[in-house]
Design an enzyme around this catalytic site. Structure first.
Site, mmCIF file in Angstrom:
data_model
loop_
_atom_site.group_PDB
_atom_site.id
_atom_site.type_symbol
_atom_site.label_atom_id
_atom_site.label_comp_id
_atom_site.label_asym_id
_atom_site.label_seq_id
_atom_site.Cartn_x
_atom_site.Cartn_y
_atom_site.Cartn_z
ATOM 1 N N GLN A 70 -3.230 2.765 0.853
ATOM 2 C CA GLN A 70 -2.742 1.409 1.109
ATOM 3 C C GLN A 70 -1.833 1.466 2.329
ATOM 4 O O GLN A 70 -0.939 2.319 2.391
ATOM 5 C CB GLN A 70 -1.953 0.880 -0.087
ATOM 6 C CG GLN A 70 -1.568 -0.590 0.072
ATOM 7 C CD GLN A 70 -0.745 -1.098 -1.088
ATOM 8 O OE1 GLN A 70 0.313 -0.574 -1.402
ATOM 9 N NE2 GLN A 70 -1.241 -2.135 -1.748
ATOM 10 N N ALA B 163 0.627 -8.048 -0.067
ATOM 11 C CA ALA B 163 1.254 -8.587 -1.285
ATOM 12 C C ALA B 163 2.766 -8.426 -1.235
ATOM 13 O O ALA B 163 3.321 -7.800 -0.341
ATOM 14 C CB ALA B 163 0.687 -7.878 -2.518
ATOM 15 N N HIS B 164 3.414 -9.053 -2.210
ATOM 16 C CA HIS B 164 4.846 -8.849 -2.499
ATOM 17 C C HIS B 164 5.751 -9.296 -1.352
ATOM 18 O O HIS B 164 5.500 -10.352 -0.743
ATOM 19 C CB HIS B 164 5.079 -7.396 -2.938
ATOM 20 C CG HIS B 164 4.115 -6.952 -3.990
ATOM 21 N ND1 HIS B 164 3.755 -5.654 -4.204
ATOM 22 C CD2 HIS B 164 3.389 -7.674 -4.893
ATOM 23 C CE1 HIS B 164 2.851 -5.582 -5.181
ATOM 24 N NE2 HIS B 164 2.623 -6.792 -5.621
ATOM 25 N N TYR C 298 6.380 -8.014 1.595
ATOM 26 C CA TYR C 298 6.170 -7.333 2.866
ATOM 27 C C TYR C 298 5.577 -8.275 3.917
ATOM 28 O O TYR C 298 5.212 -9.412 3.632
ATOM 29 C CB TYR C 298 5.388 -6.050 2.606
ATOM 30 C CG TYR C 298 6.054 -5.308 1.464
ATOM 31 C CD1 TYR C 298 7.384 -4.863 1.595
ATOM 32 C CD2 TYR C 298 5.446 -5.157 0.222
ATOM 33 C CE1 TYR C 298 8.054 -4.251 0.538
ATOM 34 C CE2 TYR C 298 6.109 -4.550 -0.834
ATOM 35 C CZ TYR C 298 7.411 -4.097 -0.675
ATOM 36 O OH TYR C 298 8.085 -3.518 -1.725
ATOM 37 N N CYS D 14 1.440 3.573 -22.436
ATOM 38 C CA CYS D 14 2.571 2.959 -21.728
ATOM 39 C C CYS D 14 3.263 1.985 -22.662
ATOM 40 O O CYS D 14 2.612 1.196 -23.346
ATOM 41 C CB CYS D 14 2.063 2.228 -20.492
ATOM 42 S SG CYS D 14 3.341 1.325 -19.589
ATOM 43 N N CYS E 209 7.582 9.119 -15.659
ATOM 44 C CA CYS E 209 7.426 8.290 -16.853
ATOM 45 C C CYS E 209 8.340 8.817 -17.940
ATOM 46 O O CYS E 209 8.379 10.027 -18.203
ATOM 47 C CB CYS E 209 5.980 8.310 -17.328
ATOM 48 S SG CYS E 209 5.729 7.376 -18.850
ATOM 49 N N CYS F 15 10.163 3.567 -14.856
ATOM 50 C CA CYS F 15 9.558 3.914 -13.562
ATOM 51 C C CYS F 15 10.028 2.958 -12.464
ATOM 52 O O CYS F 15 10.324 3.377 -11.342
ATOM 53 C CB CYS F 15 8.028 3.903 -13.663
ATOM 54 S SG CYS F 15 7.325 2.466 -14.511
ATOM 55 N N HIS G 16 -2.106 -3.880 2.720
ATOM 56 C CA HIS G 16 -1.093 -4.434 1.817
ATOM 57 C C HIS G 16 -0.650 -5.789 2.352
ATOM 58 O O HIS G 16 0.018 -5.880 3.374
ATOM 59 C CB HIS G 16 0.093 -3.467 1.748
ATOM 60 C CG HIS G 16 1.017 -3.695 0.577
ATOM 61 N ND1 HIS G 16 1.049 -4.856 -0.151
ATOM 62 C CD2 HIS G 16 1.957 -2.886 0.013
ATOM 63 C CE1 HIS G 16 1.959 -4.755 -1.120
ATOM 64 N NE2 HIS G 16 2.522 -3.570 -1.035
ATOM 65 N N LYS H 190 -0.430 -5.567 -16.906
ATOM 66 C CA LYS H 190 -0.448 -5.328 -18.358
ATOM 67 C C LYS H 190 -1.854 -5.409 -18.951
ATOM 68 O O LYS H 190 -2.110 -6.157 -19.880
ATOM 69 C CB LYS H 190 0.501 -6.279 -19.083
ATOM 70 C CG LYS H 190 1.941 -5.830 -19.029
ATOM 71 C CD LYS H 190 2.830 -6.477 -20.082
ATOM 72 C CE LYS H 190 2.688 -5.788 -21.435
ATOM 73 N NZ LYS H 190 3.700 -6.280 -22.410
#
Lengths: 473, 473
Positions: B101, B152-153, B155, B345, B363, B351, B150, B299
């Protein structure tokens, strides 16, 4: 009947609703600060009743005497004459049932300060329980068909349910403790109004704030409420103080953050974005062997979509607030097969802005200056005399549309704009009273095809303008 | 094969993936600030590859030289030897494909100040396009199977796509303008790497911030990306600066607000809470006649659930980050029918806390002190010698469980706790390495029945303890 489930009668506790459409509580700011029912309030709810939703939930009214902006009150017997008249007028105006939503809220100040659940002493908590019980009794005495307990958004009982309830005693911290006060309120209300008076609850299925709860907590909360004898559960989302944006000099308004967007999602959100909440909570209830009906809300205004939510078992009842504000006759028109005559909410949230500023809540689609939705029995649609050229031009990332005025035997109320693009079905992207529209949501390299219909006070629609295609560079 | 779709091979552009499981990019903080691939990084991705996901997306690596915390780099030829070794080692360790990425980010300061898209000059924007193109070429030269952009988010490219991009020029404001730079990057990358090198994009389907965009914009964005030749579209949500909480003295971390919760939803959120985003975007693509595959994340860790998302056409590929961190062998174990041996998980987000603090991301379920997931081919489960009494007690809104240590031929790695209540199926509510567990999510008046399994390094599970029922008052 195209939507047989949506228009089937439905039993809620001892109550038979004529259909599955619920008008959720929606503040009108039509009352004065005295909290007394006035003529504008009566007119508003009579107008809703004429449209024939199954259940009308009257806007939140305070169970206590704390000062606030314009808000109805049910905190003393002096409010009963007005509330009694309201119930009677609604009953006389349509087949729907009517319940008041009753609310307790904590103090907020223009400085941005707000009282929190951690500030309340045990005596004050006891007082909240008592106030809810007494208000519920007044609701029954005033002739309402039930009562809805407001446990959603930024208000007291919701703040107790919140995962951010930080009380260190038996009323905070763990899920069991967070549910203690809401449970005590339900028990008190049930004790005071008797077993057969319908009691509903509205609460947040997801808080939509950092560290808030979501469906994994909302499921058990609903199960507990159902076990305590709640007759229906109406799910909302967000609307919290925690992410609200403080405007200096104005009291904190709990619908200014993302949680506010999720509570009253605007045009930029997908339809039915909170349906998963109702579906998730209903699944929890079903797994516990409980069948208490669940109300889904949040951008559900298309009858086919509403029907599918019911048929797929995601909810039992469909709440629609802003669509019924835009056109109170939605239920009646859709039931009669006149879906095309519905004046459709464009989710522009002008109503929300009016609420925030303590101004009378109206709909931007209503004729200018109106404080109630128009009524018309006219069936003659508007028309364009001669050609009705629609022009469109692209400039700086936006498409600008213009069209000439249409004519109507009564009055043209507005213009609905439709758009299609390759592979995307034509859809209604907005409405306007003016003779133009700006579309800011166009993607590069795509041709968009627009056409426009005029509609009148009754929602009767003209034929389409010729279409115009605009190629985005 | 219980999950035939999840484990069917799948074509992405010119690439044949052995199954539908994607490891999305997940920062490890295992590199130094030099951004060079080191032994820990190699070990981490080899371990992932051994578990046999279909596609491994290596953590974000910078296309430019701007300073940051520990972060891989692909901004110069000096990084190619390490990156080449990483690709080769991953290919040798398993059947999965591997892509890096690549990311561009804006400047942030410990004061809380951050550079925004509005601060960038046209020269700088042109530099971003060039840097992406050159980095993509390096990815191809280093032997990767493709490259993921990338977008997303918090950035740079995501901030251009954002509905809160407030630039006044051709790169901001309208949707078409917001898409301009991301489109230019895709075109440049495609021009530089050629038509047959797979190029994916990860972007937010919903920003989850006030005034952010959601699926109604994400659909057209994805359609445009697909038209520009993107081979897959991986959907994320949130993770924005706009609602991040500033910790004095620390750089702003974009996963501290509600949008951060939605990006990496913890235990308090329902499974698959962002699937509607992938489904909505995929429907937009389908309506435009496009079949570019869509990756759903958020999830999804239950194989039956993952299979259902694919079968119902909501996505083409399933991304799982934290579940593969907890147990890299998830794909292999589930494919072999050993779902019970998966170390699951618990969405505790330790994390995430490690990432926020620039500490090596591990983890909490791994053995204490490990910086990689354990490996074991042992098949002998742990056991309790003699009775294994589980005790439970309610106090102050919580249930406290305790149990004795189990024994194993290798080592007990932890204990999984299961809970059932009337009408609710038994489910895994958490895991712990210690000999006890606190359940804060209990409702009044409900009996909860608990039991515990021990598991070893290979995930082999013991029999259950006898169950214990705790009645909540």
């Amino acid at each position: 009947m195209r939507w047989p489930t949506l228009f089937s009668p439905f039993r809620v506790g001892s109550l038979e609703l004529p259909n599955r459409i619920v008008l959720p509580a929606m503040v009108t700011r039509l009352s004065g600060e005295d909290g007394v029912v006035n003529g504008d309030i009566l007119d508003r709810y009579v107008r809703f009743a004429q449209g024939e939703p199954g259940l009308i939930v009257v806007e939140a009214m305070a169970v206590h005497t704390a000062k606030s902006g314009p808000l109805l009150r049910i905190c003393g017997d002096e409010f009963k004459p007005g509330l009694t008249e309201l119930a009677a007028r609604v009953h006389a105006a349509g087949p729907g049932k009517v319940v008041p939503q009753i609310i307790h809220f904590l103090k907020i100040a223009r400085s941005g300060w707000r009282q929190t659940v951690a500030d309340l002493g045990l005596e004050e908590i006891r007082g909240i329980v008592t106030a809810y019980g007494e208000a519920a009794v007044r609701a029954r005495e005033c002739g309402y068909d039930g009562v809805e307990l407001h446990m959603a958004h930024a208000y007291t009982l919701s703040s107790f349910l919140s995962a951010r309830n930080g009380r260190k005693d038996a009323y905070g911290g763990s899920l069991a403790n967070r549910m203690r006060l809401p449970s005590e309120v339900i028990e008190e209300v049930r004790r005071k109004v008797g077993r057969d008076f319908p009691v509903g609850v509205r609460f947040d299925g997801e808080e939509c704030i950092k560290g808030g709860y979501s469906v994994p907590d909302a499921g058990p909360i609903a199960v507990r409420m159902a076990q305590l004898g709640v007759d229906y559960i109406s799910l909302s989302a967000g609307g919290k103080f925690e992410d609200a944006i403080h405007r200096p000099g104005a009291p904190l308004y709990p619908y200014t953050g993302y949680s506010g967007d999720r509570c009253m999602p605007g045009a930029d959100y997908p339809d039915g974005l909170n349906v998963y909440i109702a579906a998730g909570v209903r699944a929890h209830l079903a797994a516990a062997g409980l069948e208490n009906p669940v109300v889904a809300t949040g951008k559900i205004s298309n009858p086919a979509f509403a029907e599918s939510i019911l048929v797929e078992g995601k909810a039992d009842l469909i709440g629609m607030a802003r669509p019924l504000l835009a056109d109170p006759d939605w239920p009646k028109k859709v039931r009669e097969g006149r879906e095309d005559a519905v004046i459709r909410c464009v989710y522009g949230n002008i109503c929300k802005m009016l609420d925030e500023n303590f101004r009378k809540v109206t709909c931007t689609l209503w004729p200018a200056g109106s404080i109630q939705a128009p009524s018309s029995t006219d069936r003659e649609p508007p028309r364009w005399d001669g050609a009705a050229p629609l022009t469109g031009a692209y400039r700086d990332g936006r498409v600008y549309l213009k069209w000439p005025a249409a004519q109507d035997n009564e009055a043209v109320q507005g213009y609905a704009v439709y758009r299609a693009s390759p592979g995307q079905p034509e859809r209604h992207i907005g409405s306007n009273k003016a003779l133009g529209f700006t579309d800011p949501d166009v993607a590069p390299g795509t041709p968009y095809t627009y056409r426009v219909q005029a509609y009148d006070l009754g929602g009767n629609r003209s034929g389409f303008t010729p279409s115009v295609t605009v190629q985005i560079p």
